[in-house]
Design a protein around this motif. Structure first.
Motif, short mmCIF file in Angstrom:
data_model
loop_
_atom_site.label_atom_id
_atom_site.label_comp_id
_atom_site.label_asym_id
_atom_site.label_seq_id
_atom_site.Cartn_x
_atom_site.Cartn_y
_atom_site.Cartn_z
N LEU A 1 0.83 -1.21 0.00
CA LEU A 1 0.00 0.00 0.00
C LEU A 1 0.86 1.26 0.00
O LEU A 1 0.48 2.28 -0.58
CB LEU A 1 -0.90 0.00 1.24
CG LEU A 1 -1.91 1.14 1.32
CD1 LEU A 1 -3.14 0.80 0.48
CD2 LEU A 1 -2.32 1.40 2.75
N TYR A 2 2.04 1.18 0.63
CA TYR A 2 2.92 2.34 0.70
C TYR A 2 3.50 2.72 -0.68
O TYR A 2 4.04 3.81 -0.83
CB TYR A 2 4.09 2.07 1.65
CG TYR A 2 3.68 1.77 3.07
CD1 TYR A 2 2.67 2.49 3.70
CD2 TYR A 2 4.32 0.78 3.81
CE1 TYR A 2 2.31 2.23 5.01
CE2 TYR A 2 3.98 0.52 5.13
CZ TYR A 2 2.96 1.24 5.72
OH TYR A 2 2.61 0.98 7.02
N PHE A 3 3.40 1.81 -1.63
CA PHE A 3 3.97 2.06 -2.94
C PHE A 3 2.90 2.13 -4.03
O PHE A 3 2.90 3.03 -4.86
CB PHE A 3 4.99 0.96 -3.29
CG PHE A 3 6.08 0.82 -2.25
CD1 PHE A 3 7.20 1.63 -2.31
CD2 PHE A 3 5.95 -0.07 -1.19
CE1 PHE A 3 8.20 1.54 -1.36
CE2 PHE A 3 6.95 -0.17 -0.23
CZ PHE A 3 8.07 0.63 -0.31
N HIS A 4 2.01 1.16 -4.03
CA HIS A 4 1.01 1.03 -5.09
C HIS A 4 0.10 2.26 -5.18
O HIS A 4 -0.03 2.87 -6.26
CB HIS A 4 0.18 -0.23 -4.82
CG HIS A 4 -1.00 -0.38 -5.72
ND1 HIS A 4 -0.90 -0.59 -7.08
CD2 HIS A 4 -2.35 -0.37 -5.46
CE1 HIS A 4 -2.10 -0.69 -7.61
NE2 HIS A 4 -3.00 -0.55 -6.66
N PHE B 1 4.96 6.16 -13.77
CA PHE B 1 4.36 5.86 -12.47
C PHE B 1 3.10 5.02 -12.64
O PHE B 1 2.81 4.14 -11.81
CB PHE B 1 4.04 7.16 -11.73
CG PHE B 1 5.20 7.72 -10.95
CD1 PHE B 1 5.57 7.17 -9.73
CD2 PHE B 1 5.94 8.79 -11.44
CE1 PHE B 1 6.64 7.67 -9.00
CE2 PHE B 1 7.01 9.30 -10.72
CZ PHE B 1 7.37 8.75 -9.51
N GLY B 2 2.33 5.27 -13.68
CA GLY B 2 1.14 4.47 -13.93
C GLY B 2 1.47 3.01 -14.21
O GLY B 2 0.79 2.10 -13.72
N LEU B 3 2.52 2.79 -15.01
CA LEU B 3 2.94 1.42 -15.29
C LEU B 3 3.36 0.71 -14.00
O LEU B 3 3.02 -0.46 -13.77
CB LEU B 3 4.10 1.42 -16.29
CG LEU B 3 3.76 1.71 -17.75
CD1 LEU B 3 5.04 1.73 -18.58
CD2 LEU B 3 2.80 0.67 -18.31
N LEU B 4 4.12 1.43 -13.16
CA LEU B 4 4.55 0.83 -11.89
C LEU B 4 3.35 0.56 -10.98
O LEU B 4 3.29 -0.46 -10.30
CB LEU B 4 5.54 1.75 -11.19
CG LEU B 4 6.92 1.88 -11.86
CD1 LEU B 4 7.74 2.99 -11.20
CD2 LEU B 4 7.67 0.56 -11.81
N GLY B 5 2.38 1.49 -10.99
CA GLY B 5 1.17 1.29 -10.20
C GLY B 5 0.39 0.08 -10.66
O GLY B 5 -0.13 -0.70 -9.85
N LEU B 6 0.30 -0.09 -11.98
CA LEU B 6 -0.43 -1.25 -12.51
C LEU B 6 0.32 -2.54 -12.19
O LEU B 6 -0.30 -3.54 -11.79
CB LEU B 6 -0.58 -1.09 -14.03
CG LEU B 6 -1.43 -2.17 -14.72
CD1 LEU B 6 -2.87 -2.14 -14.21
CD2 LEU B 6 -1.41 -1.97 -16.25
N ALA B 7 1.64 -2.53 -12.35
CA ALA B 7 2.43 -3.74 -12.09
C ALA B 7 2.34 -4.15 -10.61
O ALA B 7 2.14 -5.34 -10.30
CB ALA B 7 3.88 -3.50 -12.48
N THR B 8 2.46 -3.17 -9.70
CA THR B 8 2.37 -3.51 -8.28
C THR B 8 0.97 -3.98 -7.92
O THR B 8 0.80 -4.81 -7.03
CB THR B 8 2.76 -2.30 -7.41
OG1 THR B 8 1.98 -1.15 -7.82
CG2 THR B 8 4.23 -1.98 -7.53
N GLY B 9 -0.04 -3.47 -8.63
CA GLY B 9 -1.41 -3.92 -8.40
C GLY B 9 -1.62 -5.35 -8.86
O GLY B 9 -2.27 -6.15 -8.18
N ILE B 10 -1.05 -5.69 -10.01
CA ILE B 10 -1.19 -7.05 -10.54
C ILE B 10 -0.54 -8.05 -9.59
O ILE B 10 -1.12 -9.10 -9.27
CB ILE B 10 -0.56 -7.13 -11.95
CG1 ILE B 10 -1.38 -6.32 -12.95
CG2 ILE B 10 -0.45 -8.58 -12.40
CD1 ILE B 10 -0.73 -6.18 -14.31
N VAL B 11 0.66 -7.75 -9.15
CA VAL B 11 1.37 -8.67 -8.25
C VAL B 11 0.64 -8.78 -6.92
O VAL B 11 0.48 -9.88 -6.36
CB VAL B 11 2.81 -8.17 -8.03
CG1 VAL B 11 3.51 -9.02 -6.96
CG2 VAL B 11 3.59 -8.21 -9.34
#
Length: 237
Positions: free
Chosen positions: A49-52, A95-105
Motif C-alpha cells: 500500500l505504501y507504494f502502489h 508511475f502508472g505502469l509501476l502502479g499497474l504492475a504492483t497492483g497485478i502482483v
C-alpha cells in the motif's frame, strides 16, 4: 542572480532533490521495517500500500500538470509548455505502469492466492489499463506529426481529452461497479480493513515522497529536453 539552466532554478532543484532522496529513503526503510497490523488476507502484503497507491496518486497529479501545460500551449503557442506537457506525461506514464504492475502482483497474492490467475478483468485494473492505453496513444500521436507547432497544438488537444478521462476511469467508474478492489460499489477505499490507522503516517509520507520524486524527475527531464532542443533542434525533444 539565481543560477538557472533551461528555465529551472538549479539551486532549488538540488535542494528539493536532496530532501526527496532523504525523505524517500526514510520512508522505504520504515515501510519494510516498521511493524504493521495483520489485516485479513493482506498480512505483510499490506506494505505494498505504501507504494502502489502513491504511485497512482502521482500518476494522476502528473496528468493534471501535463494538461495544465497543454492548455498553455493552446493559449500561447509556447513550445516550452509543450516540452513540459510531454515530460510530465512521460513521467506520469511511468508511475502508472509501476502502479499497474504492483497492483497485478498484489492481487495475485491476495485476491487470487492459490490460483494461477494474474489478471481477471477486475474493473479497477481494467480501467487503469485503459487509462494507460489512452496516454500511450498520446505518445503515438506525437510521432505522426513533424511540424513542431502543429504537433504541439494537436497533442495539447488530445492531452486535455486524456486528462479529462482520469477522474472517470480511475475513480468514478470503478466505484460504481462490483469489484474486489477497495472502494468498489461506493464503499470507502481506505477503511480500517485495508488501511489500519497505524499505517497512515507512513502512507501519507509515501504520498508526499512520490509526489516529490515526480517533481524531481519531471524537472530533470525538462532541463535535459530543453537543452537537447536548443543544441540539436530535436523536434521531439
Amino acid at each position: 542572480m539565481k543560477e538557472t539552466q533551461a528555465g529551472v532554478d538549479v539551486k532549488r532543484y538540488r535542494l528539493v532533490r536532496n530532501v526527496v532522496a532523504v525523505w524517500l529513503t526514510g520512508m522505504i526503510v520504515a515501510a519494510f521495517v516498521r511493524d504493521i497490523p495483520r489485516l485479513s488476507i493482506l498480512e505483510h502484503t499490506a506494505r505494498n500500500l505504501y507504494f502502489h497507491v502513491p504511485m497512482w496518486f502521482t500518476m494522476m497529479a502528473a496528468a493534471f500538470v501535463s494538461a495544465y501545460h497543454s492548455l498553455q500551449v493552446l493559449r500561447t503557442g509556447d513550445l516550452l509548455r509543450d516540452i513540459r506537457a510531454l515530460q510530465a506525461a512521460r513521467v506520469g506514464f511511468a508511475f502508472g505502469l509501476l502502479g499497474l504492475a504492483t497492483g497485478i502482483v498484489w492481487a495475485r497474492f491476495t485476491w487470487y492466492v492459490g490460483t494461477s490467475i494474474w489478471w481477471n478483468f477486475d474493473p479497477r485494473q481494467t480501467m487503469a489499463a485503459v487509462q494507460l492505453l489512452i496516454y500511450g496513444a498520446y505518445f503515438v500521436l506525437r510521432t505522426a506529426i513533424d511540424e513542431p507547432h502543429r504537433r504541439a497544438r494537436m497533442a495539447a488537444v488530445y492531452n486535455l481529452f486524456a486528462a479529462s478521462t482520469v477522474p472517470f476511469l480511475l475513480y468514478i467508474v470503478p466505484r460504481q461497479m462490483p469489484s474486489l478492489h477497495p472502494g468498489a460499489e461506493g464503499n470507502p477505499a481506505f477503511s480500517e480493513t485495508d488501511l489500519a490507522p497505524a499505517m497512515r503516517p507512513i502512507f501519507y509520507a509515501a504520498v508526499l515522497g512520490f509526489l516529490g520524486l515526480f517533481w524531481v524527475l519531471y524537472t530533470q527531464r525538462v532541463r535535459l529536453a530543453r537543452l537537447k532542443h536548443r543544441l540539436q533542434g530535436d523536434p521531439e525533444y
